[in-house]
Write an enzyme that holds these catalytic residues in place. Structure first.
Site, PDB file in Angstrom:
ATOM      1  N   ASP A 102     -11.035  -4.995  -3.220  1.00 18.26           N
ATOM      2  CA  ASP A 102     -11.488  -6.036  -2.693  1.00 18.26           C
ATOM      3  C   ASP A 102     -12.875  -5.409  -2.182  1.00 18.26           C
ATOM      4  O   ASP A 102     -13.258  -4.298  -1.849  1.00 18.26           O
ATOM      5  CB  ASP A 102     -10.796  -6.000  -1.099  1.00 18.26           C
TER       6      ASP A 102
ATOM      7  N   ASP B  21      -6.231  -4.479   7.935  1.00 20.28           N
ATOM      8  CA  ASP B  21      -5.883  -5.408   7.138  1.00 20.28           C
ATOM      9  C   ASP B  21      -5.273  -6.612   7.632  1.00 20.28           C
ATOM     10  O   ASP B  21      -4.809  -7.584   7.275  1.00 20.28           O
ATOM     11  CB  ASP B  21      -4.548  -4.556   6.385  1.00 20.28           C
TER      12      ASP B  21
ATOM     13  N   ASN C   4       0.976  -1.216   0.059  1.00 14.63           N
ATOM     14  CA  ASN C   4       0.009  -0.059   0.032  1.00 14.63           C
ATOM     15  C   ASN C   4       0.903   1.365  -0.044  1.00 14.63           C
ATOM     16  O   ASN C   4       0.219   2.369  -0.043  1.00 14.63           O
ATOM     17  CB  ASN C   4      -0.932  -0.004   1.009  1.00 14.63           C
TER      18      ASN C   4
HETATM   19  N1  EPU Z   1     -14.531   5.968   3.279  1.00 11.14           N
HETATM   20  C1  EPU Z   1     -15.699   6.890   2.912  1.00 11.14           C
HETATM   21  N2  EPU Z   1     -15.491   7.812   2.319  1.00 11.14           N
HETATM   22  C2  EPU Z   1     -14.026   8.433   1.441  1.00 11.14           C
HETATM   23  C3  EPU Z   1     -12.938   7.578   1.857  1.00 11.14           C
HETATM   24  C4  EPU Z   1     -13.133   6.356   2.715  1.00 11.14           C
HETATM   25  O1  EPU Z   1     -16.594   6.338   3.419  1.00 11.14           O
HETATM   26  O2  EPU Z   1     -14.221   9.296   1.068  1.00 11.14           O
HETATM   27  C5  EPU Z   1     -14.601   4.876   4.081  1.00 11.14           C
HETATM   28  C6  EPU Z   1     -14.269   3.627   3.538  1.00 11.14           C
HETATM   29  O3  EPU Z   1     -15.538   3.106   2.551  1.00 11.14           O
HETATM   30  C7  EPU Z   1     -13.735   2.870   4.314  1.00 11.14           C
HETATM   31  C8  EPU Z   1     -12.971   3.808   5.320  1.00 11.14           C
HETATM   32  O4  EPU Z   1     -13.452   4.867   4.899  1.00 11.14           O
HETATM   33  O5  EPU Z   1     -15.012   2.140   5.088  1.00 11.14           O
HETATM   34  C9  EPU Z   1     -11.490   3.400   5.127  1.00 11.14           C
HETATM   35  O6  EPU Z   1     -11.089   3.847   3.904  1.00 11.14           O
HETATM   36  P1  EPU Z   1      -9.932   4.471   3.403  1.00 11.14           P
HETATM   37  O7  EPU Z   1     -10.030   5.513   2.478  1.00 11.14           O
HETATM   38  O8  EPU Z   1      -8.880   4.687   4.836  1.00 11.14           O
HETATM   39  O9  EPU Z   1      -9.156   3.163   2.885  1.00 11.14           O
HETATM   40  P2  EPU Z   1      -8.547   3.109   1.288  1.00 11.14           P
HETATM   41  O10 EPU Z   1      -7.611   4.132   1.013  1.00 11.14           O
HETATM   42  O11 EPU Z   1      -9.622   2.493   0.495  1.00 11.14           O
HETATM   43  C10 EPU Z   1      -6.311   1.753   2.153  1.00 11.14           C
HETATM   44  C11 EPU Z   1      -5.850   0.187   1.961  1.00 11.14           C
HETATM   45  C12 EPU Z   1      -6.569  -0.888   2.345  1.00 11.14           C
HETATM   46  C13 EPU Z   1      -6.746  -0.496   3.989  1.00 11.14           C
HETATM   47  C14 EPU Z   1      -7.294   0.829   4.457  1.00 11.14           C
HETATM   48  C15 EPU Z   1      -7.324   1.118   5.722  1.00 11.14           C
HETATM   49  C16 EPU Z   1      -4.959   0.678  -0.276  1.00 11.14           C
HETATM   50  C17 EPU Z   1      -4.640   0.407  -1.679  1.00 11.14           C
HETATM   51  N3  EPU Z   1      -5.851   0.336   0.447  1.00 11.14           N
HETATM   52  O12 EPU Z   1      -7.593   1.765   1.468  1.00 11.14           O
HETATM   53  O13 EPU Z   1      -5.845  -2.069   2.192  1.00 11.14           O
HETATM   54  O14 EPU Z   1      -7.464  -1.475   4.336  1.00 11.14           O
HETATM   55  O15 EPU Z   1      -6.492   1.850   3.628  1.00 11.14           O
HETATM   56  O16 EPU Z   1      -6.016   1.154   6.165  1.00 11.14           O
HETATM   57  O17 EPU Z   1      -3.845   1.372   0.315  1.00 11.14           O
HETATM   58  C18 EPU Z   1      -5.571  -4.238   1.831  1.00 11.14           C
HETATM   59  O18 EPU Z   1      -4.184  -3.900   1.565  1.00 11.14           O
HETATM   60  O19 EPU Z   1      -6.027  -5.545   1.821  1.00 11.14           O
HETATM   61  C19 EPU Z   1      -6.487  -3.101   1.852  1.00 11.14           C
HETATM   62  C20 EPU Z   1      -7.864  -3.231   2.007  1.00 11.14           C
END
Ligand code: EPU
Length: 441
Positions: free
Chosen positions: A125, A317, A28
């Site tokens: 995912d 994660d 990530n």
């Molecule tokens: N959320 C919203 N609105 C937004 C942004 C986020 O509702 O505008 C919600 C999401 O729906 C979720 C929560 O906030 O329920 C967390 O989302 P976040 O934006 O923090 O996560 P992400 O950027 O989509 C990254 C990692 C994930 C990891 C999360 C939290 C990457 C590519 N993915 O996702 O990694 O779980 O941060 O740490 O960086 C994995 O590696 O298996 C994985 C899923």
């Protein structure tokens, strides 16, 4: 009618693991750094890139936008060299964006560099709603006009450049923080972002961007200040991706549940402060040095409680893997999932292997540990659930077949090879797919 077959990771358990795993660069972080290379024309070199399939997707996407890219294989990790053009594109089409969630993180870079972006809605995912409204609200605060199509979002900066703004994220979203940082790097004036994500991967991103000429202060804290610059350049020297705390945490759980002696090297233990505390509370014996963590055979693991939260809280994660640890703890354990609403869905797969667990309310798993587990055919629905099912197979009696292992390939380099070297009986095989009656959790 012919029987259907599919690819599976097959585990014959139980086993005890011994040995060392060298941890790769963080998925990530690496994915976002590849996107961040678009911020400056010229050649940026990234080392310690994990050998996972998501990297190929991200490099393809960045090459479509305006770079030539090369992945040079090394023994454990790879090197990615990106030569970014002076003039880059602004349209990220569905076929390149859909395979991975991290593709959304190029939105900020594209608006910053070109004054506009059109991005198909990302995939990744299926673990919850995964909205992007916080990303868009922040860009609007910097002057962007946003329009949403049925399956894409388009952003335009009036007169080709965003302006600095003060913006408080309503939730410390990792992806929104990354996009807003990159958008602000080339905006006119200063941007102050409050309630930002503080994950180590965010610090890694800010370090690379600062090497490329950005002016960001406060990385790792709740407030970031970004003074916009007119132009950025390629990174003048190779940047090494930080170690993957989730990969490290996964192998530590593998060691702990099998009563083994497993060391992970190439990881800053501070990144795992909270998960290590929870493992200690369960009775897991750990030895920590400056860049390695060792799990030793423990007496008797005991029930405990934890909950997922943005960093520095317990990482979502590692949630599925930690439930496997809870299955080996005597007594009742509770795990509350606060980040992704459907991630506890993995419990229905664990139940097929004999896990005694229940979901209370919408987001609390209650696990009755210490019961015997047996092999079964189960399905990986996301990267971490897939890895956790393999871990469960290490402690279950008999043969476990984890279907759809491509999820695991997206996030874990050489997962089966590493487990085999530690002493697990694991293989990738084509198996016959059964469709058993649904098991209640
Ligand atoms: N959320 C919203 N609105 C937004 C942004 C986020 O509702 O505008 C919600 C999401 O729906 C979720 C929560 O906030 O329920 C967390 O989302 P976040 O934006 O923090 O996560 P992400 O950027 O989509 C990254 C990692 C994930 C990891 C999360 C939290 C990457 C590519 N993915 O996702 O990694 O779980 O941060 O740490 O960086 C994995 O590696 O298996 C994985 C899923």
């Amino acid at each position: 009618m012919g029987k259907s077959t599919g690819d599976a990771f097959v585990v014959n358990g139980p086993c005890t693991l011994h040995g060392t795993v060298v941890i790769s660069g963080a998925k990530n972080s690496a994915l976002k750094l590849i996107g961040a290379a678009l911020m400056g024309a010229g050649q940026t070199t990234l080392v310690n890139i994990p050998k996972i399939t998501d990297i190929n997707h991200m490099v393809n996407l960045v090459c479509h936008i305006g770079a030539t890219g090369q992945i040079t294989p090394g023994p454990i990790t790879d090197t990615v060299v990106l030569d970014v053009a002076e003039a880059i594109g602004w349209d990220a089409p569905a076929e390149l964006v859909k395979p991975i969630r991290a593709s959304i993180s190029i939105m900020g870079a594209l608006v910053a560099r070109t004054g506009r972006a059109r991005i198909a809605m990302p995939g990744g995912d299926k673990i919850g709603k995964r909205g992007i409204e916080i990303h868009l609200q922040g860009l609007q605060a910097m002057g962007a006009q946003v329009s949403e199509g049925p399956d894409y979002v388009e952003i335009v900066a009036p007169e080709g450049r965003l302006h600095g703004a003060e913006f408080t994220l309503e939730y410390a979203s990792v992806g929104a923080t990354e996009n807003l940082i990159m958008a602000a790097c080339l905006a006119r004036g200063t941007t102050i972002l409050r309630n930002v994500a503080r994950e180590p991967e965010i610090i890694d991103l800010c370090n690379l961007l600062n090497m490329m000429g950005a002016q960001i202060t406060g990385a790792g804290e709740e407030t970031l200040t970004i003074t916009g610059v007119k132009r950025m350049h390629a990174a003048p020297s190779p940047h090494a991706v930080i170690g993957d705390r989730i990969e490290a945490g996964t192998y530590l759980v593998a060691g702990a549940i099998t009563g083994g002696d497993v060391t992970v090297e190439g990881i800053d233990p501070d990144y795992l402060y909270r998960p290590l505390q929870d493992m200690r509370e369960a009775g897991v014996e750990l030895r920590v040095t400056s860049n390695a963590i060792r799990v030793l055979p423990s007496e008797r693991l005991k029930g405990h409680e934890t909950r997922t939260l943005p960093y520095p809280g317990f990482a979502t994660d590692l949630q599925s893997q930690h439930i496997v640890l809870m299955s080996q703890c005597h007594g009742t354990s509770r795990l509350t999932e606060n980040v992704f609403e459907t991630r506890l869905g993995v419990l229905s797969e664990f139940a097929k292997m004999g896990l005694k667990g229940d979901i209370i309310g919408s987001n609390q798993a209650v696990i009755e540990g210490g019961h015997p587990l047996h092999g079964a055919q189960v399905k990986a629905n996301d990267i971490r659930a897939g890895a956790a099912l393999v871990l469960m197979g290490l402690v279950a009696q008999g043969r476990t077949e984890v279907l759809d292992p491509y999820h695991i390939d997206r996030g874990y380099a050489n997962f089966l090879g590493n487990l085999a070297r530690l002493g697990a009986d694991v293989a990738r095989e084509e198996v016959e797919i059964h469709t058993p009656p649904a098991t209640a959790v």
